[in-house]
Design a protein around this motif. Structure first.
Motif, PDB file in Angstrom:
ATOM      1  N   LEU A 103     -25.875   5.780 -29.799  1.00  0.00           N
ATOM      2  CA  LEU A 103     -25.815   4.595 -30.689  1.00  0.00           C
ATOM      3  C   LEU A 103     -26.073   3.363 -29.838  1.00  0.00           C
ATOM      4  O   LEU A 103     -25.531   2.199 -29.783  1.00  0.00           O
ATOM      5  N   ALA A 104     -27.437   3.341 -29.266  1.00  0.00           N
ATOM      6  CA  ALA A 104     -28.097   2.390 -28.603  1.00  0.00           C
ATOM      7  C   ALA A 104     -27.149   1.768 -27.590  1.00  0.00           C
ATOM      8  O   ALA A 104     -27.200   0.592 -27.518  1.00  0.00           O
ATOM      9  N   GLY A 105     -26.591   2.367 -26.784  1.00  0.00           N
ATOM     10  CA  GLY A 105     -25.791   2.069 -25.635  1.00  0.00           C
ATOM     11  C   GLY A 105     -24.411   1.622 -26.114  1.00  0.00           C
ATOM     12  O   GLY A 105     -23.415   1.336 -25.129  1.00  0.00           O
ATOM     13  N   PHE A 106     -23.981   1.742 -27.179  1.00  0.00           N
ATOM     14  CA  PHE A 106     -22.620   1.793 -27.628  1.00  0.00           C
ATOM     15  C   PHE A 106     -22.003   2.846 -27.879  1.00  0.00           C
ATOM     16  O   PHE A 106     -22.463   4.050 -28.067  1.00  0.00           O
ATOM     17  N   ALA A 107     -20.547   2.949 -27.840  1.00  0.00           N
ATOM     18  CA  ALA A 107     -19.790   4.598 -27.859  1.00  0.00           C
ATOM     19  C   ALA A 107     -19.233   4.491 -29.402  1.00  0.00           C
ATOM     20  O   ALA A 107     -18.733   5.503 -29.612  1.00  0.00           O
ATOM     21  N   PHE A 108     -19.179   3.522 -30.017  1.00  0.00           N
ATOM     22  CA  PHE A 108     -18.565   3.376 -31.245  1.00  0.00           C
ATOM     23  C   PHE A 108     -19.160   2.467 -32.434  1.00  0.00           C
ATOM     24  O   PHE A 108     -19.711   1.512 -32.044  1.00  0.00           O
ATOM     25  N   VAL A 155     -21.953  11.732 -32.928  1.00  0.00           N
ATOM     26  CA  VAL A 155     -23.298  11.379 -32.600  1.00  0.00           C
ATOM     27  C   VAL A 155     -23.439  11.200 -31.065  1.00  0.00           C
ATOM     28  O   VAL A 155     -22.649  11.302 -30.208  1.00  0.00           O
ATOM     29  N   THR A 156     -24.958  11.467 -30.583  1.00  0.00           N
ATOM     30  CA  THR A 156     -25.180  11.661 -29.377  1.00  0.00           C
ATOM     31  C   THR A 156     -25.752  10.103 -28.869  1.00  0.00           C
ATOM     32  O   THR A 156     -25.989   9.908 -27.567  1.00  0.00           O
ATOM     33  N   ASP A 202     -18.133  10.481 -28.392  1.00  0.00           N
ATOM     34  CA  ASP A 202     -17.175  11.366 -27.875  1.00  0.00           C
ATOM     35  C   ASP A 202     -15.821  11.592 -28.762  1.00  0.00           C
ATOM     36  O   ASP A 202     -14.799  10.712 -28.404  1.00  0.00           O
ATOM     37  N   PRO A 203     -16.006  12.011 -30.096  1.00  0.00           N
ATOM     38  CA  PRO A 203     -14.798  11.842 -30.868  1.00  0.00           C
ATOM     39  C   PRO A 203     -13.487  12.278 -30.286  1.00  0.00           C
ATOM     40  O   PRO A 203     -12.304  11.557 -30.659  1.00  0.00           O
ATOM     41  N   GLU A 204     -13.555  13.351 -29.663  1.00  0.00           N
ATOM     42  CA  GLU A 204     -12.165  14.073 -29.262  1.00  0.00           C
ATOM     43  C   GLU A 204     -11.600  12.964 -28.263  1.00  0.00           C
ATOM     44  O   GLU A 204     -10.263  12.862 -28.482  1.00  0.00           O
ATOM     45  N   ALA A 205     -12.304  12.627 -27.284  1.00  0.00           N
ATOM     46  CA  ALA A 205     -11.663  11.667 -26.491  1.00  0.00           C
ATOM     47  C   ALA A 205     -11.397  10.306 -27.029  1.00  0.00           C
ATOM     48  O   ALA A 205     -10.510   9.513 -26.559  1.00  0.00           O
TER      49      ALA A 205
END
Length: 132
Positions: free
Chosen positions: A115-120, A112-113, A83-86
């Protein structure tokens, strides 16, 4: 052509063996670091976003140090965001604590939509100082 050498921090060997990849590959004076995420010691995602980003940068630091380099040796950065914007403000704040003085490395941020459960996730290419 230089032979490739796997670089894996000693504390994470079992995790990389389990998933069958290297934390980084050294080829000549270049270090190609696999994407680093904010995983706990057991490999699970850190749930708090800022803590996850800080942990990803710490994991990156560990890999760089295992190869004899640091953040000042990075020449190329790619980050992945669910969620790049946030998320960008938090990532930039943590990044500014780690990245030194100019000239800064180039940087590409990708939304991206999954990341294997990660956000970054962060991956880099670094030049290894005094590699001969």
């Amino acid at each position: 052509m230089p032979k490739r050498e796997a670089i894996i921090p000693a504390s994470r060997t079992a995790l990389y063996d389990k998933h069958r990849y290297s934390a980084a590959i050294r080829s000549g004076d270049l270090l190609f670091v696999s994407g680093q995420v904010g995983s706990r010691d057991d490999g699970s995602p850190e749930p708090d976003f800022e803590a996850q980003v800080r942990l990803a940068f710490q994991r990156l630091r560990d890999v760089l140090e295992a190869a004899g380099c640091g953040f000042d040796d990075i020449v190329d950065v790619t980050t992945f965001h669910t969620d790049p914007e946030a998320q960008l403000e938090t990532v930039m704040a943590v990044r500014s604590e780690c990245v030194g003085a100019p000239p800064y490395p180039n940087w590409t941020a990708v939304g991206v939509t999954w990341l294997a459960g990660f956000a970054f996730e962060i991956k880099v290419v670094a030049r290894i100082p005094d590699a001969a």
